[in-house]
Scaffold this motif. Structure first.
Motif, mmCIF file in Angstrom:
data_model
loop_
_atom_site.group_PDB
_atom_site.id
_atom_site.type_symbol
_atom_site.label_atom_id
_atom_site.label_comp_id
_atom_site.label_asym_id
_atom_site.label_seq_id
_atom_site.Cartn_x
_atom_site.Cartn_y
_atom_site.Cartn_z
ATOM 1 N N ALA A 171 0.835 -1.194 0.000
ATOM 2 C CA ALA A 171 0.000 0.000 0.000
ATOM 3 C C ALA A 171 0.871 1.246 0.000
ATOM 4 O O ALA A 171 2.002 1.233 0.494
ATOM 5 N N LEU A 172 0.317 2.331 -0.563
ATOM 6 C CA LEU A 172 1.002 3.615 -0.602
ATOM 7 C C LEU A 172 0.150 4.680 0.077
ATOM 8 O O LEU A 172 -1.077 4.602 0.091
ATOM 9 N N ALA A 173 0.829 5.689 0.613
ATOM 10 C CA ALA A 173 0.179 6.903 1.097
ATOM 11 C C ALA A 173 0.720 8.072 0.291
ATOM 12 O O ALA A 173 1.887 8.069 -0.124
ATOM 13 N N ASN A 174 -0.119 9.080 0.073
ATOM 14 C CA ASN A 174 0.260 10.197 -0.784
ATOM 15 C C ASN A 174 -0.056 11.522 -0.098
ATOM 16 O O ASN A 174 -1.187 11.766 0.325
ATOM 17 N N SER A 175 0.962 12.373 0.019
ATOM 18 C CA SER A 175 0.770 13.706 0.561
ATOM 19 C C SER A 175 1.189 14.731 -0.486
ATOM 20 O O SER A 175 2.243 14.582 -1.116
ATOM 21 N N THR A 233 0.147 4.427 -12.740
ATOM 22 C CA THR A 233 1.401 3.789 -12.361
ATOM 23 C C THR A 233 1.186 2.793 -11.234
ATOM 24 O O THR A 233 1.746 1.696 -11.249
ATOM 25 N N ALA A 234 0.366 3.161 -10.262
ATOM 26 C CA ALA A 234 0.067 2.247 -9.161
ATOM 27 C C ALA A 234 -0.614 0.973 -9.672
ATOM 28 O O ALA A 234 -0.351 -0.129 -9.169
ATOM 29 N N ARG A 235 -1.474 1.121 -10.687
ATOM 30 C CA ARG A 235 -2.146 -0.052 -11.251
ATOM 31 C C ARG A 235 -1.168 -0.971 -11.975
ATOM 32 O O ARG A 235 -1.404 -2.176 -12.073
ATOM 33 N N GLU A 236 -0.085 -0.417 -12.507
ATOM 34 C CA GLU A 236 0.931 -1.248 -13.168
ATOM 35 C C GLU A 236 1.550 -2.246 -12.204
ATOM 36 O O GLU A 236 1.943 -3.339 -12.599
ATOM 37 N N VAL A 237 1.690 -1.876 -10.940
ATOM 38 C CA VAL A 237 2.503 -2.676 -10.009
ATOM 39 C C VAL A 237 1.919 -4.062 -9.728
ATOM 40 O O VAL A 237 2.637 -5.056 -9.915
ATOM 41 N N PRO A 238 0.650 -4.228 -9.264
ATOM 42 C CA PRO A 238 -0.302 -3.237 -8.801
ATOM 43 C C PRO A 238 -0.157 -3.004 -7.298
ATOM 44 O O PRO A 238 0.234 -3.907 -6.548
ATOM 45 N N VAL A 239 -0.479 -1.759 -6.866
ATOM 46 C CA VAL A 239 -0.468 -1.423 -5.445
ATOM 47 C C VAL A 239 -1.490 -0.304 -5.237
ATOM 48 O O VAL A 239 -1.569 0.619 -6.049
ATOM 49 N N PRO A 240 -2.314 -0.374 -4.179
ATOM 50 C CA PRO A 240 -3.312 0.670 -3.970
ATOM 51 C C PRO A 240 -2.738 1.887 -3.239
ATOM 52 O O PRO A 240 -1.826 1.760 -2.412
ATOM 53 N N ILE A 241 -3.271 3.061 -3.556
ATOM 54 C CA ILE A 241 -3.005 4.269 -2.774
ATOM 55 C C ILE A 241 -4.153 4.374 -1.775
ATOM 56 O O ILE A 241 -5.303 4.611 -2.157
ATOM 57 N N ALA A 279 4.671 7.575 0.748
ATOM 58 C CA ALA A 279 5.185 6.562 1.663
ATOM 59 C C ALA A 279 4.628 5.216 1.238
ATOM 60 O O ALA A 279 3.559 5.146 0.614
ATOM 61 N N GLY A 280 5.339 4.148 1.562
ATOM 62 C CA GLY A 280 4.879 2.828 1.163
ATOM 63 C C GLY A 280 5.236 1.769 2.177
ATOM 64 O O GLY A 280 6.221 1.894 2.917
ATOM 65 N N ILE A 281 4.419 0.740 2.221
ATOM 66 C CA ILE A 281 4.731 -0.439 3.032
ATOM 67 C C ILE A 281 4.700 -1.665 2.128
ATOM 68 O O ILE A 281 3.968 -1.721 1.143
ATOM 69 N N GLY A 282 5.530 -2.636 2.479
ATOM 70 C CA GLY A 282 5.584 -3.881 1.734
ATOM 71 C C GLY A 282 5.942 -5.028 2.651
ATOM 72 O O GLY A 282 6.344 -4.818 3.798
ATOM 73 N N ILE A 283 5.812 -6.231 2.147
ATOM 74 C CA ILE A 283 6.138 -7.432 2.915
ATOM 75 C C ILE A 283 7.296 -8.150 2.229
ATOM 76 O O ILE A 283 7.277 -8.385 1.019
ATOM 77 N N ALA A 284 8.315 -8.486 3.020
ATOM 78 C CA ALA A 284 9.483 -9.201 2.510
ATOM 79 C C ALA A 284 9.628 -10.539 3.216
ATOM 80 O O ALA A 284 9.534 -10.623 4.443
ATOM 81 N N GLU A 285 9.850 -11.585 2.428
ATOM 82 C CA GLU A 285 10.153 -12.887 3.013
ATOM 83 C C GLU A 285 11.537 -12.844 3.657
ATOM 84 O O GLU A 285 11.768 -13.404 4.724
ATOM 85 N N ARG A 286 12.450 -12.187 2.959
ATOM 86 C CA ARG A 286 13.829 -12.059 3.441
ATOM 87 C C ARG A 286 14.329 -10.680 3.001
ATOM 88 O O ARG A 286 14.632 -10.480 1.840
ATOM 89 N N PRO A 287 14.392 -9.709 3.921
ATOM 90 C CA PRO A 287 14.801 -8.361 3.524
ATOM 91 C C PRO A 287 16.200 -8.350 2.911
ATOM 92 O O PRO A 287 17.093 -9.097 3.332
ATOM 93 N N ILE A 288 16.381 -7.515 1.907
ATOM 94 C CA ILE A 288 17.674 -7.337 1.251
ATOM 95 C C ILE A 288 18.177 -5.940 1.586
ATOM 96 O O ILE A 288 17.427 -4.968 1.499
ATOM 97 N N SER A 289 19.440 -5.829 1.972
ATOM 98 C CA SER A 289 20.021 -4.511 2.224
ATOM 99 C C SER A 289 20.947 -4.147 1.074
ATOM 100 O O SER A 289 21.179 -4.938 0.157
ATOM 101 N N ASP A 290 21.489 -2.946 1.125
ATOM 102 C CA ASP A 290 22.478 -2.549 0.120
ATOM 103 C C ASP A 290 23.890 -2.806 0.607
ATOM 104 O O ASP A 290 24.860 -2.359 0.003
#
Length: 336
Positions: free
Chosen positions: A92-96, A118-126, A145-156
């Motif tokens: 999900a996304l939040a938009n300000s 663009t959100a529909r391309e992903v898809p992800v709701p605002i 802002a956005g939230i997502g779910i990761a099975e295994r987070p990846i860092s840089d």
């Protein structure tokens, strides 16, 4: 200390602001995962056997509408991509929006429609947002802002000696397209931004080789490929060697870069991922990228080495080597 444009342009000057001002004046709290002090593309919060990934980004691009996109597409793509490079499926996304008095209502509708598409391309709701109107003169700023779910987070910060470095497509497209547009430089083929969500590219690689075999990822936005690689090398305390001739750059982008005196490695991309994987999985990862719409020009560009730790080297077309320094700031301001 006076804040300058360079403090928000990526590169070493922005890193100084983050390290010496922002981080020193906040009580840093971690929720048990990757936190603000690690200066990754977002934060992670353990949630049962998975991880919630949370990110936020502000967008101030000029002009608001540019070849290949606009501030609406940029804002959604930028936040989705920050989630994606941490291994998170966008939820999900939040938009300000901060809008200047007198801003054109039709332009606002156009921006909102672009965000929605663009959100529909992903898809992800605002799913939520906020709107403020302030005095005339600022145009519009969009914060997502956005939230997502990761099975295994990846860092840089996970690159390991012997790994291979892959980029998902041509570099320099976004920054050079905007700069050429601003300067009125015309080509037979119009330069266009690469702005796009890249979750499909990342997910395709994960399905092919497994999340555990993606050691590090980053989207090379402000400061471009140069800054992204230097951050990855420094954080992992490894060296990175890339081959200049293997880095994909569109001929028209290279021509415009030469005219403008800008290195395409130093400018922002808004639809690419830099990925580090074990050598034995590199070809499989590359093919998975190339099977996606956004990864058809993906290339293996280098490797992780045990020398020159914290540095990035470039092997030139004639066989010489030089250090690829991070830019002081993005040479094209107000591009994201």
């Amino acid at each position: 200390m006076k804040i300058k444009l360079e403090h928000g342009a990526g590169g070493e000057i922005m890193e100084e602001l983050l390290r010496d001002v922002i981080l020193k004046n906040l009580s840093l709290k971690s929720a048990g995962g990757i936190g603000l002090d690690q200066l990754d593309d977002g934060a992670t919060i353990p949630l049962g056997d998975k991880h919630l990934v949370f990110t936020i980004d502000g967008h101030t691009v000029k002009p608001l509408f540019f070849p290949g996109g606009d501030i609406g597409r940029l804002s959604v793509s930028g936040t989705v991509n920050d989630l994606a490079v941490m291994g998170a499926k966008p939820l999900a996304l939040a938009n300000s929006m901060i809008i200047g008095e007198g801003f054109d209502g039709e332009d606002l509708k156009r921006i909102l429609n672009s965000m929605d598409e663009t959100a529909r391309e992903v898809p992800v709701p605002i799913v939520t947002g906020d709107t403020k109107v302030v005095e005339d003169g600022i145009g519009i700023f969009v914060i997502t802002a956005g939230i997502g779910i990761a099975e295994r987070p990846i860092s840089d910060a996970g690159a390991k000696v012997g790994d291979v470095v892959i980029v998902s497509g041509t570099v320099g497209d976004h920054g050079i397209a905007l700069m050429s547009h601003r300067e009125g430089i015309a080509f037979e083929t119009e330069l266009e931004s690469d702005v796009a969500p890249i979750w499909e590219v990342v997910e395709a690689v994960a399905k092919a080789i497994g999340w555990e075999n993606i050691h590090a990822m980053k989207d090379p936005t402000r400061g471009g490929l140069s800054n992204a690689l230097n951050e990855m090398a420094k954080k992992a305390d490894v060296g990175i060697l890339i081959r200049e001739t293997d880095v994909p750059v569109r001929p028209e982008v290279r021509a415009a870069s030469d005219m403008l005196g800008i290195n395409p490695f130093d400018v922002a991309n808004e639809g690419k991922v830099v990925m580090v994987v074990p050598r034995e999985h590199a070809e499989e990862a590359l093919e998975a990228m190339r099977r996606t719409e956004r990864g058809e020009n993906a290339a293996i560009i280098g490797e992780v080495i045990d020398r020159y730790r914290g540095k990035v080297l470039v092997e030139t077309g004639i066989g010489g080597k030089r250090f690829l320094e991070p830019p002081a700031g993005d040479p094209v301001p107000r591009v994201c």
